[in-house]
Design an enzyme around this catalytic site. Structure first.
Site, short mmCIF file in Angstrom:
data_model
loop_
_atom_site.label_atom_id
_atom_site.label_comp_id
_atom_site.label_asym_id
_atom_site.label_seq_id
_atom_site.Cartn_x
_atom_site.Cartn_y
_atom_site.Cartn_z
N ASP A 164 62.68 27.53 -11.65
CA ASP A 164 62.51 28.45 -10.52
C ASP A 164 62.68 27.71 -9.20
O ASP A 164 61.87 27.85 -8.28
CB ASP A 164 61.13 29.12 -10.60
N LYS B 92 43.84 26.26 -6.17
CA LYS B 92 44.49 27.49 -6.60
C LYS B 92 43.64 28.14 -7.68
O LYS B 92 43.37 27.53 -8.72
CB LYS B 92 45.90 27.19 -7.13
N VAL C 203 44.96 30.66 -2.94
CA VAL C 203 44.82 29.23 -2.71
C VAL C 203 43.85 29.00 -1.55
O VAL C 203 43.99 29.61 -0.49
CB VAL C 203 46.19 28.58 -2.39
#
Length: 783
Positions: A109, A19, A4
């Protein structure tokens, strides 16, 4: 998977987080596109804002809003939260995740490291990382047969079971785990490895909050118990419902902050480790106009002050400007690789700053500090600022002054004065002089067999006109650079006509397309940073045209320019213009041009392509070299590749079909170490001193040289900082628990007792963890 960058949006002028996907794995590419698609569909104050995504030069990229602050994981490690703060932070996260659920999406996640506190403020939390997000209220959980998706400590039981379908209640369970972590300092399901965590998740109920936090409100305990229920139907139906129920709780004010688990385990051992860092301090006033900068490229950066240029230069080289005023700039560099990597990184930054402001005195030091901000009070900072007193020579010219530790860690590629104060002058070619020891060249010992094998392989390439490649690997300090130097020295002494082309991997550009070969070609053509494009083109054209046939010069120069980042005009070249529209065609043309150019050069004399630090190379460069070895069947080409052992993981199968000579440098023998010690120490080399130095070095050439230097300087009773730093690097890869056990053991010395370690770590309740860790430390030969 990716990297990034802090980037500038050319449409708005604002900062964005860019990114870029580095991985070539198909699964990572799918995950990257999934994240971009998910963010593009979402617009919520609690979710990182999407800007754009696309593909450029074969690289996928995703632009998001730039955020300043820290993750929730970082906050919890640094300082716990109160009950009210814990509920507030998870409620805000649940609001954002609820927006996903309303659109039929799952995050899958959720964990503290994916929750970001903008400016460190709880009420400005944003949810990150949608790489595992799924579209559809119910979706397949397995990414491929048998592969679980998620993070074990925050995974729902149905995920752990590999259920065919999951829904929003899996995210609710994860948010419950996050809340439990915020309140207690640890996740509800713990274990020394993923298997143990998953086993508990599958067969045990989550602990009740009041058993860990007796003063917790019963209403909060009941809600958290429902969120963490193994029965999906007992949980809130989605994150929005959880958020509403959290906000409806009463009586949450007051109470102490939660304590991170790492603190509760070790009341007798501090919770922080010393970290190695480098410090670059620039003296004198630097707040001047752009016209006063001497770097050509900097002058062209319209509107930038020299202060901004310095900040940018430090950032590009991996550092952070920590503080600045009209008299001083202070930049820090963290150790992400070995200590020698850190020294090289900081030294290159110092030279880059010097190129912008050659009138600016610079001081570079290395040492240890506790935590992220401990450098401010460390003796390293004091030493760096004291060094500025000699930042100018007797004629008033500014220079880069470095401390002894930096000087000893830098290898022969850097030109450093031998006398104190050590002054960093420049970076040399790879084929330059060998690293000196005690101000003089040291004998090369213990590597005669390897040097002979390398020389024989080179001779085969020349005599048989058959390209050959040699791959030399060893850990940092294992003697790769010295081996290369000795080979080239022997070739020079016998009058060998070979020309050495030097390439070097760089950790700051690892994996970037042609990041290995492009700088090497620019150096061959004497192309300097910041030169006008027309000058760069002329230099490259002159270098390529030296031995290439006239009818091929235009084509080869055009595509070598594409490889080296020196872009030629395509106004008169249909081939170049067509290739720029098709990446596959461009790749083929670059490979053809590289091989044709190398072939023409080899027709005049042998070429040695010396590649250093290949573990930081890139596949684009590797494929070009591999293609040249395959296709230049009758040319005297010798490729010498030096790398650390991890190159086998980064580039598996490299040169596997090229009949490569593979040398894995092990420790040098005891006799060789004794020979070097006596040769360098002279009258100081009594039997006991030599025995101690050889035993401590354990065959590592770098350790041996540093120990010899310490004896010669009267510091033989203590391990040199450079050796301590290199040894410490070996422990960085360990899990925090393992490092903590090792630190407790080190209090006792080389011999220690299990009971003593347990006492320092907080008592017998940690016996299982300590036993597991000690078994691991023994297996990897650290204990």
């Amino acid at each position: 998977m990716g990297v990034v960058y802090l980037a500038r949006d050319t449409l708005t002028g604002g900062s964005v987080a860019l990114k870029v996907l580095r991985s070539t794995a198909e699964g990572d590419s799918r995950r990257f596109l999934r994240e971009a698609r998910a963010l593009a569909e979402l617009n919520h104050p609690g979710i990182v804002r999407y800007v754009a995504h696309g593909e450029s030069r074969g690289e996928r990229w995703l632009a998001m809003e730039w955020l300043e602050g820290e993750t929730l994981a970082m906050r919890l490690q640094r300082q716990g939260l109160t009950i009210a703060e814990s509920v507030a932070v998870v409620a805000r996260a649940a609001d954002a995740v609820g927006a996903l659920h309303q659109r039929g999406m799952l995050h899958r996640d959720l964990k503290p490291s994916n929750l970001f506190l903008v400016k460190g403020e709880i009420d400005r939390l944003k949810v990150l990382d949608f790489g595992l997000a799924r579209f559809g209220a119910r979706s397949a959980e397995l990414s491929m047969t048998g592969i679980l998706v998620g993070t074990p400590n925050y995974m729902s039981p149905e995920q752990a079971q590999g259920a065919k379908t999951v829904d929003s209640r899996a995210d609710v369970f994860a948010l419950g785990c996050v809340l439990f972590k915020c309140l207690t300092g640890h996740a509800p399901f713990q274990g020394s490895d993923a298997t143990r965590v998953l086993t508990k998740l599958l067969f045990e109920e989550a602990p009740r909050l009041v058993t860990v936090l007796p003063k917790a409100p019963l209403e909060l305990d009941a809600l958290l118990s429902r969120a963490l229920s193994r029965n999906m139907d007992e949980r809130p139906s989605d994150a929005s419902v959880l958020a509403a129920q959290l906000r409806a709780l009463r009586g949450l004010e007051g109470g102490e902050r939660s304590i991170p688990l790492i603190e509760t385990r070790a009341p007798a051992l501090t919770g922080t480790e010393q970290r190695l860092f480098a410090l670059l301090v620039a003296g004198d006033s630097y707040m001047v106009s752009i016209e006063e900068a001497t770097h050509v490229e900097s002058r062209r950066s319209a509107g930038l002050t020299t202060a901004a240029l310095l900040r940018t230069t430090v950032g590009v080289n991996g550092g952070v400007v920590e503080e600045q005023n009209e008299e001083l700039v202070v930049a820090t560099f963290d150790a992400h690789g070995t200590p020698s990597d850190l020294a090289v990184q900081a030294a290159r930054c110092a030279l880059a700053v010097c190129a912008i402001r050659p009138d600016l005195p610079l001081s570079l030091t290395m040492g240890w500090a506790r935590g992220k901000t401990g450098w401010r009070e460390s003796e390293v900072t004091t030493r760096a600022r004291e060094q500025l007193a000699v930042g100018k020579d007797k004629d008033g010219h500014a220079r880069v002054v470095i401390d002894r530790m930096v000087a000893n860690l830098l290898d022969a590629r850097f030109d450093v004065t031998a006398d104190s104060p050590h002054v960093l002058r420049a970076e040399r070619e790879l084929a330059g002089p060998a690293r000196t020891l005690l101000g003089k060249p040291s004998p090369c010992v213990g590597r005669e067999r390897e040097i002979t094998l390398l020389q024989s392989t080179y001779d085969e390439a020349c005599v048989d006109s058959r390209p050959r490649v040699a791959v030399v690997t060893s850990p940092a300090g294992g003697g790769k650079s010295r081996l290369r130097h000795e080979l080239f020295r022997r070739l020079r002494e016998r009058g060998d006509p070979a020309e050495v082309w030097s390439a070097r991997g760089d950790p700051m550009s690892a994996g970037s397309p042609f990041g290995l070969l492009a700088p090497a070609i620019r150096k061959l053509a004497n192309i300097l940073d910041g030169e006008p494009e027309i000058v760069r083109q002329q230099k490259l054209r002159a270098r390529v045209s030296r031995y290439v046939r006239e009818e091929d010069r235009g084509r080869i120069t055009d595509f070598i320019g594409e490889l080296a980042g020196v872009h030629m005009s395509d106004a008169g070249s249909v081939v170049l213009r067509t290739a720029r529209e098709n990446p596959l065609t461009m790749g083929d043309q670059i490979a053809r041009a590289f091989e044709d150019w190398l072939s023409a050069e080899c027709d005049v004399r042998p070429i040695i392509l010396a590649i250093d630090d290949m573990q930081w190379g890139d596949w684009s460069s590797a494929r070009l070299v591999d293609g040249a070895l395959r296709n230049l069947a009758n040319k005297p080409l010798f490729v010498l590749m030096l790398a650390r052992p991890e190159v086998d993981d980064v580039m598996p199968g490299l040169f596997k079909d090229r009949d490569a000579l593979t040398l894995r440098l092990g420790p040098i023998g005891k006799k060789a170490a004794e020979t070097l010690s006596r040769a360098m120490l002279g009258t100081l080399a009594d039997t006991a001193t030599v025995a101690r130095v050889v035993a401590l070095a354990a065959g590592n050439v770098f350790y041996l040289e540093e120990l010899i230097r310490a004896v010669a300087e009267g510091r033989g009773d203590a391990l040199p900082d450079t050796v301590v730093a290199m040894v410490q690097q070996r422990t960085k890869a360990l899990e925090p628990e393992a490092r903590r056990v090792l630190r407790a053991a080190s209090v006792f010395g080389q011999a220690f007792w299990r009971g003593g370690v347990l006492t320092l770590l907080g008592g017998p309740q940690h016996a299982e963890m300590v036993d597991d860790v000690l078994d691991e430390l023994v297996s990897i030969e650290l204990v």
